[in-house]
Design a protein around this motif. Structure first.
Motif, PDB file in Angstrom:
ATOM      1  N   ASN A 237       0.884  -1.144   0.051  1.00 11.20           N
ATOM      2  CA  ASN A 237      -0.049  -0.054   0.045  1.00 11.20           C
ATOM      3  C   ASN A 237       0.886   1.272   0.037  1.00 11.20           C
ATOM      4  O   ASN A 237       0.242   2.206  -0.610  1.00 11.20           O
ATOM      5  N   PRO A 241       1.970   3.641  -4.418  1.00 14.14           N
ATOM      6  CA  PRO A 241       1.771   5.064  -5.125  1.00 14.14           C
ATOM      7  C   PRO A 241       3.284   5.593  -5.303  1.00 14.14           C
ATOM      8  O   PRO A 241       3.461   6.438  -6.163  1.00 14.14           O
ATOM      9  N   GLN A 244       4.438   5.176  -8.931  1.00 13.05           N
ATOM     10  CA  GLN A 244       3.844   5.856 -10.177  1.00 13.05           C
ATOM     11  C   GLN A 244       4.593   6.965 -10.413  1.00 13.05           C
ATOM     12  O   GLN A 244       4.341   7.589 -11.580  1.00 13.05           O
ATOM     13  N   ARG A 253      -1.687   1.720  -9.798  1.00  9.55           N
ATOM     14  CA  ARG A 253      -2.560   1.657  -8.781  1.00  9.55           C
ATOM     15  C   ARG A 253      -3.839   0.970  -8.960  1.00  9.55           C
ATOM     16  O   ARG A 253      -4.488   0.312  -8.063  1.00  9.55           O
TER      17      ARG A 253
END
Length: 301
Positions: A237, A241, A244, A253
């Protein structure tokens, strides 16, 4: 029978075009470049441009429209909303009222999904059901075959890049992959007749696998022996991110959200209604990842 196929140059599109041509139909292959292949007539078609869609429909005069266009990741102006929702709206508006309409959705499509991909697919389905056309919706699971994106690129890179194979969480997420030949057969059968009229079908294969089992099958097909190391969801988790910022992240995501949801459903009634042969993943996987196998682009049709 004149049949217009959108997204005809993609992995699934090419298989559907071949199946339709083999059945004796006059096939119009719509794509942004307008390539002609496999005995089909090429047409330039951009589903995000309503004028382009209208011109393609006018040129092909279709008795059936097979709508396959989709993206797996957003890039610039090519968003899920623009391609999946607005693109579907344009195709539905241009389809002749008496024509058959066969729609490519996805297993897990629903408007309230945490995945932007699945949510947009759900909204597109709602447009199809409200269209008044003679529609059929298919919701495939992961689609496998030579040249596919998931097994031929994503999973291959995942098990090949590092000395160990990262496993998301406990690896228990369920999947029921379906062969591209079965997908093509279902679409061609629906487009060419009245089977499956105004109904929605999950397209899944004969066997269910966990994510860990898929990793093990990929390693086996590649002839590799590596340890599979679970990565806790809490760490994933945080990591996803951060990925990216890379020019080409190994997982988006959206793909991460879909993997956590799993992708499985029974293969009936589609198996019986459309006479599907139920290809097995393990029988085809060596052709997908073996020496000389084609390497797919990182997009879906």
């Amino acid at each position: 029978m004149n049949i217009l196929v959108t997204g005809a140059s993609g992995f699934v599109g090419q298989a559907v075009v071949r199946e339709l041509v083999a059945r004796g139909h006059m096939v119009w292959a719509g794509s942004r470049r307008g390539e002609a292949s496999g005995g089909a007539h090429g047409l330039k078609l951009d589903v995000t441009d309503p004028g382009s869609v209208e011109r393609a429909v006018a040129a092909s005069d279709p008795a059936a429209v097979v709508h396959l266009v989709g993206i797996i990741a957003e890039t610039g102006a090519q968003t899920f909303e623009r391609v999946h929702v607005e693109g579907t709206r344009h195709v539905l508006a241009a389809t002749p009222r008496g024509a058959r309409y066969v729609h490519m959705s996805a297993l897990g499509a629903r408007e309230d999904s945490q995945s932007g991909y699945s949510s947009s697919k759900g909204r597109a389905e709602a447009l199809v059901r409200a269209s008044g056309l003679r529609w059929t919706i298919f919701q495939p699971s992961l689609i496998f075959g030579p040249g596919d994106d998931f097994f031929g690129r994503v999973l291959r890179e995942l098990v090949s890049t590092a000395p160990v194979v990262p496993q998301i969480g406990d690896g228990s997420f369920p999947f029921r992959p379906v062969g591209v030949a079965d997908v093509a057969r279902a679409f061609a059968t629906a487009a060419g007749g009245e089977v499956g009229l105004r109904d929605t079908y999950a397209l899944t294969g004969p066997e269910e696998f966990t994510f860990r089992q898929l990793l093990e099958l990929e390693l086996q097909a590649l002839g590799k022996r590596k340890p599979i190391v679970p990565v806790p969801l809490a760490l994933m988790n945080l990591a996803v991110p951060l990925m990216q910022v890379l020019p080409k992240p190994p997982i988006t995501r959206d793909q991460y959200a879909m993997l956590k949801e799993g992708n499985s459903a029974p293969n009936e009634p589609a198996r019986t209604v459309f006479g599907l042969s139920m290809q097995r993943l393990q029988d085809v996987l060596p052709q997908i990842v073996g020496p000389g196998a084609s390497r797919p682009a990182a997009t879906t049709p």
